[in-house]
Design an enzyme around this catalytic site. Structure first.
Site, PDB file in Angstrom:
ATOM      1  N   HIS A 372     -56.154  48.255  56.622  1.00 46.66           N
ATOM      2  CA  HIS A 372     -56.518  47.457  57.797  1.00 46.66           C
ATOM      3  C   HIS A 372     -55.775  47.804  59.084  1.00 46.66           C
ATOM      4  CE1 HIS A 372     -59.019  44.366  59.305  1.00 46.66           C
ATOM      5  NE2 HIS A 372     -58.990  43.577  58.272  1.00 46.66           N
ATOM      6  N   TYR A 486     -58.251  29.632  59.593  1.00 53.17           N
ATOM      7  CA  TYR A 486     -58.389  30.853  60.393  1.00 53.17           C
ATOM      8  C   TYR A 486     -59.784  31.412  60.171  1.00 53.17           C
ATOM      9  CZ  TYR A 486     -57.279  35.754  61.779  1.00 53.17           C
ATOM     10  OH  TYR A 486     -57.249  36.996  62.360  1.00 53.17           O
ATOM     11  N   SER A 488     -61.905  34.818  61.566  1.00 57.78           N
ATOM     12  CA  SER A 488     -61.784  36.044  62.348  1.00 57.78           C
ATOM     13  C   SER A 488     -62.986  36.219  63.277  1.00 57.78           C
ATOM     14  CB  SER A 488     -61.700  37.231  61.387  1.00 57.78           C
ATOM     15  OG  SER A 488     -61.582  38.429  62.095  1.00 57.78           O
ATOM     16  N   THR A 499     -59.148  41.539  67.294  1.00 54.42           N
ATOM     17  CA  THR A 499     -59.773  40.280  66.867  1.00 54.42           C
ATOM     18  C   THR A 499     -59.115  39.125  67.605  1.00 54.42           C
ATOM     19  OG1 THR A 499     -58.189  40.028  65.054  1.00 54.42           O
ATOM     20  CG2 THR A 499     -60.288  41.110  64.527  1.00 54.42           C
TER      21      THR A 499
END
Length: 658
Positions: A372, A486, A488, A499
């Protein structure tokens, strides 16, 4: 308003892949070298993309407090409110001014890009479960093409076509077309390609087309995250022409591009893959792949030992490979088995540091597992869409195709590593740690069949907001509280955007959840519908703001990063227990929708959390949930299903069942 609406759609993953087809390609006995030949160069819009805005400090404070409201009691909230006021007029103001000044001096990038790379690369936790997610492909619609060798060959060729198309500047730029009848046409493309790059974004904007950042795409190929003490390094060698193949923990390489940069014939690639699949070599006693699952400092030290022991050149072949193809020797049983296999597997047959691993199981089930740090879902999803489309609509080989008569024993090189006793001990320790960790992970899945996007839109409700509301209701029913959540959201509409966070837990979702869970009999269906409508309206507002770079999370992150970089003592706001709590995301969620994607999954971001990958389709909703031992995934999904049933009952005017 128009741009906000389109960005909301983009961030929900509804706009994926290019629009109208490109100029048709000539066909011959061998597949084309390119996926497409875009009239407009791939990076044509990059120079003129708008810059990611830094929100006003007062807006960030207001949004932060709104997100804290459902999580804190009155006295905690008053304390946090006071800290925000002091921050806004004191040290926060100074840091904000410094951040704005720094941003003005770095117009080539965004204020979040450097800190965000640092956040990933300085993290010392294993990339497995903590960072790397996966997305799986739908099966090939023609079932006989799901044969492992056939699909591996076709996907490999399509992936290399993608690489060549990207590097030749022939890949369609990533653009959101709000009015494709005007902007996704040959006429417009022929016009816009002559508009200079520094103006091209504005030309697209005039016809309601919105180009997206493509700066991450080059890291898709020939790239690896290298472990280093304290901070890892992203490595790319775009000169390398070989593919890395893993099977049973054994490493193989062969060239997929010839010396002129042309794709090796599909029948040769098929022959080499067949040779690897028929190799009877046993799995190594000490599988090297385990090291890529280690703590990054431990792995950095062991990698240095590998280099010192004479493995530098071999490691270079792994690091520089176009990508890593993982051939598994077992079929996939169900969605849960698929998720465990593609998210972590048994640790022996994945090089977790590669920008991506293309995994193909014995039954042809395929997925992309990706690291990532280098990039976000936008580039990976485009790659997935293009590879799926190309490999299913223009396959390089058929199930009847015969592999080339070539000596694969010469073309395919099996990589061997010299392992000292210290390295063998390191691999054994990594395996032990890996096995112990993955044993604690539970994954479960539901598919809610009663309805989806179409029904919710008829009720004038945002489908995403209703999925998020269901998660809030489910957690309240299961654990009796509202927690940090959360979601994204891509900021790819801006140069070097990454993001932003949508904060789905709000005073509106809390009120609505409590009405459904704790006192449904006190409210009529009409009242519950009104509460749901308020949740939808507010969620849409948060989504628009996040996609426009007007959230609060990245701004506060950058201010905190700046304070640390300047050696300033940490401002009180960031030491507040409420700040720690809102960043302890018990519910971490992510969604996308694509005809290429079957299912995705990622692990929880905190030990007592849930990782929730979900999709709202036209007539159903899917939810794939991971958790560790302190939470119960099956029970949570039962609560999600109950929440959705109750919401649909209320929308149909029925009484909520207790």
């Amino acid at each position: 308003m128009v741009i906000r609406l389109l960005l909301r759609s983009w961030s929900r993953g509804l706009a994926v892949g290019p629009g109208a087809p490109c100029r048709p390609l000539s066909t011959g006995s061998e597949p084309s070298q390119y996926l497409q030949r875009s009239i407009v160069p791939t990076m044509h819009y990059q120079d003129s993309l708008p810059r990611l805005p830094i929100p006003k400090l007062e807006d960030t404070m207001r949004r932060y407090l709104s997100a804290q409201k459902p999580l804190l009691d009155d006295s905690q909230f008053r304390k946090t409110e006071q800290l925000c006021k002091s921050f806004e007029t004191g040290i926060g103001k100074e840091l904000h001014e410094q951040l704005v000044a720094q941003d003005k001096q770095n117009k080539h990038t965004s204020f979040i890009s450097g800190p965000w790379f640092d956040m990933y690369l300085t993290a010392r936790d294993s990339v497995v479960l903590n960072f790397n997610p996966f997305l799986s492909f739908n099966p090939d619609p023609k079932s006989e093409y799901n044969d492992q060798l056939t699909r591996a060959t076709n996907m490999t060729v399509s992936a290399i076509r993608f690489l060549k198309t990207l590097r030749a500047d022939l890949l369609e730029p990533e653009v959101f077309h709000l009015n494709p009848a005007k902007s996704d046409t040959d006429t417009f493309k022929r016009f816009i390609r002559f508009v200079p790059s520094f103006l091209s974004w504005y030309g697209a904007y005039l016809v309601n087309a919105y180009p997206l950042d493509m700066s991450q795409y080059f890291r898709l190929f020939n790239s690896t995250r290298l472990p280093r003490p304290h901070r890892d390094e992203l490595f790319t060698d775009d000169k390398a022409r070989h593919l890395l193949v893993l099977r049973k923990g054994n490493f193989y390489i062969f060239d997929v591009l010839d010396q002129d940069g042309n794709i090796v014939s599909a029948s040769e690639i098929q022959a080499h893959l067949k040779y690897i699949l028929s190799d009877n070599s046993p799995a190594p006693e000490f599988p090297l792949c385990y090291l890529t699952s280690e703590n990054r400092d431990i792995w950095a030290e062991l990698r240095q030992k590998l280099v010192s022991d004479g493995n530098e050149e071999t490691l270079r072949k792994v690091d520089s490979a176009v990508f890593c193809l993982c051939l598994d020797d077992f079929p996939i049983k169900d969605f849960v088995h698929l998720s465990h296999s593609m998210l972590h597997g048994d640790g022996t047959n994945r090089w977790f540091d590669k920008s991506f691993n293309l995994i193909i199981a014995k039954d042809g089930t395929a997925a992309v597992h990706f690291e990532h740090a280098w990039g976000d879902g936008v580039a990976v999803l485009r790659f997935l869409n293009e590879v799926f489309k190309d490999s299913t609509q223009a396959p390089a080989v058929t199930p009847q195709s015969q592999p080339a008569s070539t000596d694969s024993s010469v073309a395919v090189q099996k990589l061997n590593f010299k392992l000292s006793d210290a390295l063998k001990t390191g691999i054994s320790a990594a395996k032990e740690k890996f096995d112990a960790t993955v044993k604690t992970l539970t994954i479960d899945y539901i598919r809610f069949q009663r309805g989806g996007r179409e029904f919710l839109k008829k009720q004038k409700l945002s489908p995403d907001s209703m999925a998020q509301l269901a998660f809030q209701m489910a957690f309240l029913r299961q654990y009796g509280q509202t927690v940090a959540t959360y979601e994204s959201c891509s900021t790819a509409a801006f140069k070097h955007g990454r993001t932003e966070t949508i904060r789905p837990a709000s005073v509106f979702t809390k009120r609505c959840s409590e009405a459904f869970v704790r006192e449904p009999s006190k409210h009529s269906a009409g009242e519950l519908q009104q509460m749901m409508a308020k949740c939808s309206t507010y969620h849409n507002q948060l989504t628009r703001e996040a996609a426009m770079g007007q959230g609060f999370d990245r701004h506060l992150f950058a201010l905190r990063y700046l304070a640390a970089a300047k050696g300033i003592s940490m401002p009180e706001l960031f030491l507040d227990p409420a700040y720690r709590q809102i960043n302890h995301n018990v519910l971490s969620t992510s969604t996308l929708s694509s005809p290429a994607v079957n299912i995705g999954c990622f692990a929880p971001v905190v030990p007592d959390g849930f990782g929730i990958a979900y999709a709202v389709q036209d007539n159903w909703m899917g939810c794939n949930v991971s958790t560790y031992q302190s939470r119960n995934a099956r029970e949570f999904l039962q609560c999600v299903e109950k929440a959705l049933e109750d919401m649909f009952d209320a929308l149909e005017g029925k009484t909520i069942k207790t």
